[in-house]
Design a protein around this motif. Sequence first.
Motif, PDB file in Angstrom:
ATOM      1  N   GLY A  24       0.810  -1.218   0.000  1.00  0.00           N
ATOM      2  CA  GLY A  24       0.000   0.000   0.000  1.00  0.00           C
ATOM      3  C   GLY A  24       0.842   1.266   0.000  1.00  0.00           C
ATOM      4  N   MET A  25       1.971   1.201  -0.684  1.00  0.00           N
ATOM      5  CA  MET A  25       2.895   2.337  -0.724  1.00  0.00           C
ATOM      6  C   MET A  25       2.940   2.927  -2.124  1.00  0.00           C
ATOM      7  N   THR A  26       3.075   4.238  -2.204  1.00  0.00           N
ATOM      8  CA  THR A  26       3.182   4.903  -3.500  1.00  0.00           C
ATOM      9  C   THR A  26       4.651   5.039  -3.899  1.00  0.00           C
ATOM     10  N   LEU A  27       4.860   5.249  -5.172  1.00  0.00           N
ATOM     11  CA  LEU A  27       6.209   5.486  -5.676  1.00  0.00           C
ATOM     12  C   LEU A  27       6.776   6.768  -5.061  1.00  0.00           C
ATOM     13  N   LEU A  33      11.516   7.895   1.072  1.00  0.00           N
ATOM     14  CA  LEU A  33      12.210   7.003   2.004  1.00  0.00           C
ATOM     15  C   LEU A  33      13.625   6.650   1.566  1.00  0.00           C
ATOM     16  N   VAL A  34      13.830   6.484   0.261  1.00  0.00           N
ATOM     17  CA  VAL A  34      15.135   6.007  -0.215  1.00  0.00           C
ATOM     18  C   VAL A  34      16.013   7.103  -0.813  1.00  0.00           C
ATOM     19  N   GLY A  35      15.448   8.289  -1.045  1.00  0.00           N
ATOM     20  CA  GLY A  35      16.253   9.376  -1.594  1.00  0.00           C
ATOM     21  C   GLY A  35      16.602   9.211  -3.058  1.00  0.00           C
ATOM     22  N   VAL A  36      15.716   8.557  -3.796  1.00  0.00           N
ATOM     23  CA  VAL A  36      15.875   8.383  -5.238  1.00  0.00           C
ATOM     24  C   VAL A  36      14.681   9.036  -5.909  1.00  0.00           C
ATOM     25  N   SER A  58      19.746  -1.755  -1.769  1.00  0.00           N
ATOM     26  CA  SER A  58      19.655  -1.986  -0.328  1.00  0.00           C
ATOM     27  C   SER A  58      18.610  -1.070   0.304  1.00  0.00           C
ATOM     28  N   ALA A  59      18.587   0.200  -0.081  1.00  0.00           N
ATOM     29  CA  ALA A  59      17.629   1.158   0.479  1.00  0.00           C
ATOM     30  C   ALA A  59      16.192   0.789   0.110  1.00  0.00           C
ATOM     31  N   ILE A  60      15.982   0.357  -1.131  1.00  0.00           N
ATOM     32  CA  ILE A  60      14.640  -0.058  -1.568  1.00  0.00           C
ATOM     33  C   ILE A  60      14.193  -1.285  -0.781  1.00  0.00           C
ATOM     34  N   CYS A  61      15.067  -2.255  -0.652  1.00  0.00           N
ATOM     35  CA  CYS A  61      14.721  -3.477   0.084  1.00  0.00           C
ATOM     36  C   CYS A  61      14.436  -3.171   1.555  1.00  0.00           C
TER      37      CYS A  61
END
Length: 76
Positions: A24-27, A33-36, A58-61
């Motif tokens: 339930g998360m948006t892009l 969260l990941v800084g991309v 790693s940040a995405i995971c």
Amino acid sequence: MSPAEDDELSGIHCRLDELLAERGMTLARLSELVGVSVVNLSILKNDRARAIRYSTLSAICRALDCQVGELLVRAD
């Protein structure tokens, strides 16, 4: 070359869209969260990325609480 043809060449499919939906998360939220950038995440989500940094992976995971093998799978 179409994205499907790219998949066949790389043999890798990114399940980012599916994992986001499951959580339930948006892009846009993942981007925060990941800084991309949303644009770069969208390229990854649509299987158009040619490479990904380990730090980004790693940040995405971490943000999606998943393993690399859940995010990136062989496209058979």
